[in-house]
Design an enzyme around this catalytic site. Sequence first.
Site: not given
Ligand code: NDP
Ligand code: 2IT
Length: 446
Positions: A126, A166
């Site tokens: 990561k 992410d």
């Molecule tokens: P995005 O940047 O697309 O969206 C993140 C969301 O979470 C936004 O709504 C953001 O709002 C909010 N957020 C982030 N930090 C905070 C905080 N401290 N307090 C409140 N809200 C918060 O990210 P993703 O949708 O990609 O990621 C969301 C979650 O899913 C994370 O935990 C990530 O690790 C996980 N994830 C993502 C994957 C991927 O492929 N993208 C795969 C697996 C898991 P803001 O940024 O405005 O604070």
């Molecule tokens: O938390 C996760 O699994 C991700 N942000 C996706 C990682 C990836 O390599 O696609």
Amino acid sequence: MTDYTRKIIAEVKAKNPAEPEFHQAVEEVLESLDILLEKHPEYKAAKIIERIVEPERVILFRVPWIDDQGEIHVNRGFRIEMNSAIGPYKGGLRFHPSVNLGILKFLAFEQVFKNSLTTLPMGGGKGGSDFDPKGKSDNEVMRFCQSFMTELYRHIGPNTDVPAGDIGVGGREIGYLFGQYKRLKNEFTGVLTGKGLNWGGSLIRPEATGFGATYFAQNMLHTRGMDVEGKTFAVSGFGNVAWGAVSKINELGGKVVTISGPDGFVYDKDGIKGDKIQYMLKMRASANDRVKDYADEFKVEFHAGKRPWSIKVDVAMPCATQNELNEADAKELVKNGCICVCEGANMPTTIEGFKVFAANNVLYAPGKASNAGGVGVSGLEMSQNSMRLGWSREEVDNHLKRIMKSIHDTCVNTAERFGTPGNYVNGANIAGFLKVADAMMDQGVV
Ligand code: NDP
Ligand code: 2IT
């Protein structure tokens, strides 16, 4: 917990102070592993646990960049190369002001077990930066990404370490990062996933995490003779994962009544559906960090400064960030009759929150199992890049469904095998661990 695991946790805390999220992730995994270690002392003898909690490599670097006014900024860049026993390091990059070493180490640690569960050959890593994308212009984001990659490129490669997106890193950022990597290396390779469709990306990658988490919830509901159709969902977040989940829940006949942001949550009684789902993309792309815009646009309830867990729903899917669902939230969900909690985000539920669900027989899936669809399709993107082929939407989606069903069944069967039926946490941690631990045993003391 046994004396052995308690001692390791104490050592992890002493050696890595000020990394509470990392401690939490380690504690959760080790709590599950006690029942395995009792039956298999060979892992203790080989010091697998002591090795697995120590990253193979941590890279920390300066990222200087110049904003549109000509002012110089300095951010911190990181890449945690946690474990490469079963494949090249693989995992996302997070750009968010809250990013620090401990948060990325927790995410890299989770990634090791998650990637192991996907059935694909990927190690865990990561990275990211404390860069805040909020309010930045495209050019500023591009200059930042170029500076970030100017250091990172020497540490990664399609057979070494393959980053992806992410929080705060989506298609635009992956584009800028890829462009700079290609320029520095003079090589067009699958060094990043989440690429654009015209230059090596996979269909369904943007949707994959949310789609996969919804398939996982569907599999969980099936174990109790239920389905997504007709169920009401609370989703948190409004980013990439939340959007994918809301889309798929609608497609499968469920109704989503909430989304949330750092400013509060939206309660849309009629359901977030149709054009309203596309509006989520617009809101996220605006970089305003505000979900209230949705409430204003569609004239629905907005609850400032609150999380969505007080709303009566059948299923909760936290899709925003770590520790966004605590013990009090869990009690509230249980009181309102919630039957299933399926995590889209990484570690969104606190350990105390999980205990409430376990005590009340709520179906609960930890993110390392239920959100693995994102990295799963990243693995499929790597396969397509290696073959220099692109699969159809249907083909990728079928693989994704198969991967999620396999992870689900592995969790259920492993939990059962170790005497804790229905405990997806134990199932995910033990099954994820076994594959990596056995590979480490095969490869000697490295
Ligand atoms: P995005 O940047 O697309 O969206 C993140 C969301 O979470 C936004 O709504 C953001 O709002 C909010 N957020 C982030 N930090 C905070 C905080 N401290 N307090 C409140 N809200 C918060 O990210 P993703 O949708 O990609 O990621 C969301 C979650 O899913 C994370 O935990 C990530 O690790 C996980 N994830 C993502 C994957 C991927 O492929 N993208 C795969 C697996 C898991 P803001 O940024 O405005 O604070
Ligand atoms: O938390 C996760 O699994 C991700 N942000 C996706 C990682 C990836 O390599 O696609």
